[in-house]
Design a protein around this motif. Sequence first.
Motif, mmCIF file in Angstrom:
data_model
loop_
_atom_site.group_PDB
_atom_site.id
_atom_site.type_symbol
_atom_site.label_atom_id
_atom_site.label_comp_id
_atom_site.label_asym_id
_atom_site.label_seq_id
_atom_site.Cartn_x
_atom_site.Cartn_y
_atom_site.Cartn_z
ATOM 1 N N UNK A 131 0.824 -1.222 0.000
ATOM 2 C CA UNK A 131 0.000 0.000 0.000
ATOM 3 C C UNK A 131 0.852 1.265 0.000
ATOM 4 N N UNK A 132 1.967 1.217 -0.731
ATOM 5 C CA UNK A 132 2.877 2.360 -0.774
ATOM 6 C C UNK A 132 2.542 3.232 -1.980
ATOM 7 N N UNK A 133 2.261 4.515 -1.778
ATOM 8 C CA UNK A 133 2.074 5.412 -2.930
ATOM 9 C C UNK A 133 3.363 5.487 -3.743
ATOM 10 N N UNK A 134 3.226 5.604 -5.042
ATOM 11 C CA UNK A 134 4.398 5.657 -5.913
ATOM 12 C C UNK A 134 5.105 7.004 -5.798
ATOM 13 N N UNK A 135 6.420 6.958 -5.971
ATOM 14 C CA UNK A 135 7.255 8.153 -6.075
ATOM 15 C C UNK A 135 7.170 9.036 -4.825
ATOM 16 N N UNK A 136 7.367 8.414 -3.675
ATOM 17 C CA UNK A 136 7.442 9.187 -2.435
ATOM 18 C C UNK A 136 8.851 9.048 -1.863
ATOM 19 N N UNK A 137 9.226 9.999 -1.032
ATOM 20 C CA UNK A 137 10.503 9.939 -0.329
ATOM 21 C C UNK A 137 10.242 9.740 1.156
ATOM 22 N N UNK A 138 10.791 8.662 1.707
ATOM 23 C CA UNK A 138 10.645 8.389 3.134
ATOM 24 C C UNK A 138 11.970 7.890 3.689
ATOM 25 N N UNK A 139 12.041 7.870 5.001
ATOM 26 C CA UNK A 139 13.222 7.307 5.639
ATOM 27 C C UNK A 139 13.178 5.789 5.505
ATOM 28 N N UNK A 140 14.295 5.205 5.131
ATOM 29 C CA UNK A 140 14.390 3.750 4.995
ATOM 30 C C UNK A 140 15.465 3.252 5.950
ATOM 31 N N UNK A 141 15.073 2.313 6.804
ATOM 32 C CA UNK A 141 16.012 1.702 7.743
ATOM 33 C C UNK A 141 16.480 0.379 7.156
ATOM 34 N N UNK A 142 17.786 0.252 6.990
ATOM 35 C CA UNK A 142 18.386 -0.978 6.488
ATOM 36 C C UNK A 142 19.036 -1.699 7.663
ATOM 37 N N UNK A 143 18.484 -2.860 7.991
ATOM 38 C CA UNK A 143 18.988 -3.674 9.089
ATOM 39 C C UNK A 143 19.429 -5.013 8.508
ATOM 40 N N UNK A 144 20.058 -5.834 9.300
ATOM 41 C CA UNK A 144 20.569 -7.113 8.786
ATOM 42 C C UNK A 144 19.480 -7.983 8.168
ATOM 43 N N UNK A 145 18.270 -7.904 8.710
ATOM 44 C CA UNK A 145 17.209 -8.776 8.208
ATOM 45 C C UNK A 145 15.942 -8.023 7.819
ATOM 46 N N UNK A 156 14.179 -4.291 5.879
ATOM 47 C CA UNK A 156 14.130 -2.949 5.300
ATOM 48 C C UNK A 156 12.812 -2.342 5.761
ATOM 49 N N UNK A 157 12.880 -1.275 6.536
ATOM 50 C CA UNK A 157 11.680 -0.656 7.119
ATOM 51 C C UNK A 157 11.458 0.708 6.489
ATOM 52 N N UNK A 158 10.254 0.918 5.924
ATOM 53 C CA UNK A 158 9.903 2.195 5.312
ATOM 54 C C UNK A 158 9.051 3.010 6.275
ATOM 55 N N UNK A 159 9.330 4.300 6.382
ATOM 56 C CA UNK A 159 8.515 5.142 7.253
ATOM 57 C C UNK A 159 9.216 6.458 7.563
ATOM 58 N N UNK A 160 8.689 7.243 8.477
ATOM 59 C CA UNK A 160 7.425 6.973 9.156
ATOM 60 C C UNK A 160 6.213 7.413 8.339
ATOM 61 N N UNK A 161 5.149 6.623 8.434
ATOM 62 C CA UNK A 161 3.855 7.031 7.918
ATOM 63 C C UNK A 161 3.098 7.648 9.093
ATOM 64 N N UNK A 162 2.825 8.938 8.981
ATOM 65 C CA UNK A 162 2.200 9.695 10.071
ATOM 66 C C UNK A 162 0.721 9.882 9.761
#
Length: 468
Positions: free
Chosen positions: A77-91, A93-99
């Motif tokens: 459910x991600x809108x196309x062509x948005x810029x968000x913070x992406x957390x890259x961890x060993x296991x 990939x977290x996109x956000x924050x969605x406020x």
Amino acid sequence: MISLICRIKEKSPFENSSGNTVYISPDLAKEISFKNNTKTKLICGGREIDVTVIVCAECPYSQRILCMNRDLLDTLLIPDDIEVEVIFHTSVIKLGPFIGILADKNLLEGYIDGNEFKEKFEIYSDTAKSIGAFAYIFKIKDLDLNKKQVKGWVVEYDDDSNAYLTRKTLPLPDVIYNRSVVSPFSSMNKKLKLLEKLNNSTIIMNRYTRINKLKVAKILSQNKITKKYIPKTFKFKGINDIEKMLQRFDAAYLKPVNGSFGSRVIKVIKDEKYGYAAFYNKDRENIKITGDLESVMSKLKDIMGKRTYIIQQGILLADYHGRPFDMRFVMQKNSKGSWDISWSRSRVASQNNAVTNVAAGGTSISTLKVIREASKDKMDITIEKIKEACIDICNILDKNLKLCDLGFDVGLDKDLNVYLIEVNFRELCRQSNISGEWEGISRCYKQPIYYLKSLYQQEMAKKYSPQN
């Protein structure tokens, strides 16, 4: 854990790319220490999916872009062509924050109908975009917890740069900023609890925006730091309470436990000629009732009804050119989590009015102007006393409630002592269009977004720390 602001694009370098593939450039792969063909989880809101990260040497896109096809975007459910913070961890990939800006029917309809005094949702949205977050508006009934989604409203702009709202299906919010009316025992709060149970990383700020005045007075008057700011306040039980209050003070105020905007607030004083006098405002008309106390209270039955009231010590307020005034302060947490004054305005009462509220006939005026008039050569000291009181009150209430902003009505007595008149857990000053006040009002929209982004980052740092 590495955190970067990245663009999310609906594109795949290869026509035969699988639905669960994320493509990144070699430069980004090096920056986040991901190898080609890395298996990981992609998380957005309450949804997560197993994906393969492909490092694409032929990828024509700039460094910090995640490319995926429409199916994957739709699944998350991600809108196309948005810029968000992406957390890259060993296991992960977290996109956000969605406020999520939790609004009620009146706020949403006021915006859609183009009301003059409306919540300017586009400022929330634009501020979020500027710091790598995505903000949307929703009502509590828009939450679909079974499908882990929200049917929310997204701010967009037409060719003439006019903002409007578009309905979209979106991920569950990482952070909720409540601008609706929620009480502890409401059905709305029950649904928020279910959301927290479903997605235990969801942060809800300003959860309760309807808390009765008696509870607030009790919290603050029982604390040694803030009790000096609180007028004597009790639950109103009958005529005897007024008599006792007027034996000690010049005036008594009767206030509905859950009222706002000065509605149904009554001032009672002793009157040499009639015995007692009561003042209140109805439909912007100032009304005075006189007589013995029993007859006065009998005449007040229509306005008071069966509502629960408090009785409060009347403060002999400092005046501005002979008319009493109080001050409204919007207190908000900054990105460091400290309380600041974002905006202030004072209200001067109309003649013989029980309250200063503009909605009840009062006049709005600069706070510095009224403080200067009231304090003369003690202006700097008085301002510091007011700031100290506001921050003290915020800190104590914040211990009991999870808050990021508050509206205060504060008064000065003739000796320049500071008193708290009322707390507004959902301040609406930001809907003002007072000339020359835009800088402060716009700050009221921006500060919560900055703070919520900071709060989200702190929570993610705990969750995805090296130990985890």
